[in-house]
Design a protein around this motif. Structure first.
Motif, PDB file in Angstrom:
ATOM      1  N   TRP A 101       4.888  -4.125  -1.190  1.00  0.00           N
ATOM      2  CA  TRP A 101       3.461  -4.309  -1.397  1.00  0.00           C
ATOM      3  C   TRP A 101       3.035  -4.820  -2.607  1.00  0.00           C
ATOM      4  O   TRP A 101       2.094  -5.669  -2.711  1.00  0.00           O
TER       5      TRP A 101
ATOM      6  N   ILE B 206       2.352   0.142   7.920  1.00  0.00           N
ATOM      7  CA  ILE B 206       2.581   0.078   6.559  1.00  0.00           C
ATOM      8  C   ILE B 206       3.474   0.802   5.954  1.00  0.00           C
ATOM      9  O   ILE B 206       3.822   0.503   4.717  1.00  0.00           O
ATOM     10  N   THR B 207       4.219   1.783   6.342  1.00  0.00           N
ATOM     11  CA  THR B 207       5.342   2.516   6.063  1.00  0.00           C
ATOM     12  C   THR B 207       6.669   1.772   6.098  1.00  0.00           C
ATOM     13  O   THR B 207       7.632   2.080   5.469  1.00  0.00           O
ATOM     14  N   THR B 208       6.622   0.711   6.682  1.00  0.00           N
ATOM     15  CA  THR B 208       7.993  -0.199   6.972  1.00  0.00           C
ATOM     16  C   THR B 208       8.039  -0.832   5.693  1.00  0.00           C
ATOM     17  O   THR B 208       9.049  -1.407   5.372  1.00  0.00           O
TER      18      THR B 208
ATOM     19  N   SER C  59       8.032  -1.273   1.503  1.00  0.00           N
ATOM     20  CA  SER C  59       8.334  -0.498   0.552  1.00  0.00           C
ATOM     21  C   SER C  59       7.425  -0.893  -0.724  1.00  0.00           C
ATOM     22  O   SER C  59       6.605  -1.748  -0.555  1.00  0.00           O
ATOM     23  N   ARG C  60       7.300   0.134  -1.511  1.00  0.00           N
ATOM     24  CA  ARG C  60       6.301   0.118  -2.639  1.00  0.00           C
ATOM     25  C   ARG C  60       6.451  -1.638  -3.471  1.00  0.00           C
ATOM     26  O   ARG C  60       5.715  -1.999  -3.782  1.00  0.00           O
TER      27      ARG C  60
ATOM     28  N   ILE D 277      -0.303   3.099  10.717  1.00  0.00           N
ATOM     29  CA  ILE D 277       0.419   3.812   9.535  1.00  0.00           C
ATOM     30  C   ILE D 277       1.727   3.421   9.557  1.00  0.00           C
ATOM     31  O   ILE D 277       2.504   3.247   8.512  1.00  0.00           O
ATOM     32  N   ARG D 278       2.691   3.245  10.643  1.00  0.00           N
ATOM     33  CA  ARG D 278       3.912   3.059  11.057  1.00  0.00           C
ATOM     34  C   ARG D 278       4.264   1.642  10.476  1.00  0.00           C
ATOM     35  O   ARG D 278       5.305   1.550   9.719  1.00  0.00           O
TER      36      ARG D 278
END
Length: 503
Positions: free
Chosen positions: A20, A12-14, A16-17, A9-10
């Motif tokens: 992605w 993935i959250t690195t 930005s939208r 999850i860490r």
């Protein structure tokens, strides 16, 4: 004690939208053009099955034959002029592709890319399947297969200008050569997958060598309709920042469209301070004209260079399996599998060309050096390339990298640079037209190469390779002026720029 965030999850959250979405679009367009090339490859694999040496084939006991030499061949390719007939099939596709490409860019600027790509892939799938159905319907008409090739060639032109325009909408100029070099490996990946899929069926039912790739590209057309996002603004993502390499003057250049970006401003001491400045540019709403695109500096030179570079690349695409089969005496499947090494080398060559051109800022010089080196390597491959398996593998990888590297760089990063040239003054609707002109001119060479190979090959494969070597040298010569300008920049006699600002 507060629990730590899971590593996945860490990670993935690195991102930005925006990151992605950009990654998703890059993957999606990669998939689309992989499918385009995958559906083009079967014809080169099936050639050696349509005309075989029947003395090496076990004849069924209940078969009533009148000709012991051609009983296993597929009419009308059972005649002595079979190589000429194969050339007719190749050029039915490639001439239609070359003509259609110039028109396709115009439509690509004016129609929604999602619809345009979806329809193009669905129709390409249909005509690819129709070619394979000739096996099951027992069709032996050259006119039927030539007509299918013409229609498929026209439908295939929907792909390249549209996917390059879409990627250009999402990605800025920084590291464009590397990003597009990696992305452009879809060409070689498609060729490899197309060879393997066609090779799996060629010896038993060659019709499936076309039907399976046809169904694959049609499926990606449906995927495109449901998931493609043409521009960042459509999903409230920020548009890419297109910065110039040169910042000595304290400013950056918007290459695709007018946008709010950071521009350096001078203070009283002459120092440069980075402050947000709103740059007001009027985005052109009219698509660029054909003549307007031709007037962009560098378009004509790179177009003519690509004509000869693509001539070499497509001659290998359509004739390499047959050459390996004839010279090294492999069967149809083994020759097709061996030919994938040329495309594997092309992946490395395309990425290397992108990296080098990003680092040096010399797109033309990178292409010129690779083309000049390719010429003697082609000579060596023809003379020593079949002495052993190791030599064959090594030479195919090396030649594939040197031949496809410049081709990949010109059709991706160079096209994007020229399609976002500063002379366009923020016109974001020029990229598809410029891409179509460059690739369309190259497609003329793609049509000529297999045609010339079909005419020359009966006189000996040596003459075919002399033709390919001459084409590589001509491609290099057309870049000589641009290489000279880049060399001047490196020597300090002219401003060093990337993207052909001063050419």
């Amino acid at each position: 004690m507060k629990s730590s965030l899971a590593p996945g999850i860490r990670l993935i959250t690195t991102f930005s939208r925006d990151a992605w979405y950009r990654s998703f679009i890059l993957f999606l367009t990669f998939l689309f053009y992989t499918a385009y090339h995958l559906s083009r490859k079967p014809i080169s694999i099936v050639k050696s099955q349509l005309h075989r040496n029947c003395s090496n084939v076990i004849r069924p006991a209940d078969l009533n034959i009148t000709n012991n030499e051609t009983w296993c061949d597929w009419a009308p390719f059972d005649e002595d002029n079979y190589q000429t007939l194969f050339g007719v099939l190749d050029n039915s596709f490639l001439v239609a592709y070359a003509i259609g490409m110039f028109i396709s860019g115009i439509f690509g600027e004016r129609l929604p890319l999602r619809y345009y790509l979806s329809v193009g892939m669905l129709m390409s799938g249909l005509f690819t399947c129709l070619f394979g159905l000739g096996f099951y319907l027992n069709i032996h008409s050259l006119g039927y297969y030539a007509f299918i090739q013409v229609m498929n060639g026209l439908m295939q032109t929907t792909g390249w200008p549209a996917v390059v325009a879409c990627v250009g909408n999402w990605f800025g100029k920084g590291k464009r050569g590397f990003i597009m070099g990696v992305w452009n490996s879809h060409t070689s990946v498609g060729n490899i997958l197309g060879s393997l899929i066609a090779g799996a069926f060629v010896s038993t039912a060659w019709g499936m060598s076309f039907i399976v790739p046809g169904l694959i590209i049609a499926s990606t057309g449906i995927l495109c309709f449901f998931f493609l996002v043409e521009k960042p603004e459509d999903v409230n993502c920020s548009p890419p920042q297109h910065h110039s390499e040169e910042k000595e003057n304290g400013e950056t250049e918007p290459l695709l469209r007018g946008a709010s970006h950071t521009e350096g401003t001078s203070n009283g001491n002459g120092a440069i301070s980075a402050e947000p400045v709103e740059v007001v540019m009027v985005e052109h709403t009219e698509a660029i004209s054909f003549c307007g695109a031709l007037s962009i500096p560098g378009v004509v030179e790179f177009s003519l260079c690509l004509l000869f570079a693509k001539l070499v690349s497509y001659t290998f695409l359509y004739w390499l399996p047959l050459y390996i089969s004839n010279v090294a005496h492999f069967d149809a499947k083994a020759a097709g599998d061996m030919s994938t090494l040329f495309d594997a080398g092309g992946i490395v060559g395309g990425i290397t060309a992108g990296l080098v051109s990003d680092y040096t800022g010399g797109r033309a010089t990178t292409c010129g050096v690779m083309l000049l080196t390719a010429a003697p390597m082609l000579f060596l491959y023809n003379h020593i390339g079949q002495r052993s398996i190791g030599t064959t593998v090594g030479m195919l990888l090396l030649c594939g990298g040197l031949v496809n590297g410049p081709y990949a760089l010109i059709t991706t990063a160079v096209s994007a640079d020229l399609g976002t040239h500063e002379s366009l003054r923020g016109n974001s609707r020029a990229l598809s037209t410029v891409t179509a002109i460059i690739d369309g001119t190259g497609s003329v060479g793609a049509a000529l190469g297999p045609l010339l190979a079909g005419i020359i090959s009966p006189t000996g494969w040596n003459n075919v390779f002399y033709m390919l070597i001459s084409a590589d040298i001509l491609a290099c010569l057309f870049l000589s002026r641009l290489v000279y300008k880049e060399a001047q920049g490196w020597c300090g006699r002219a401003p060093r720029t990337r993207g052909f600002k001063e050419i």
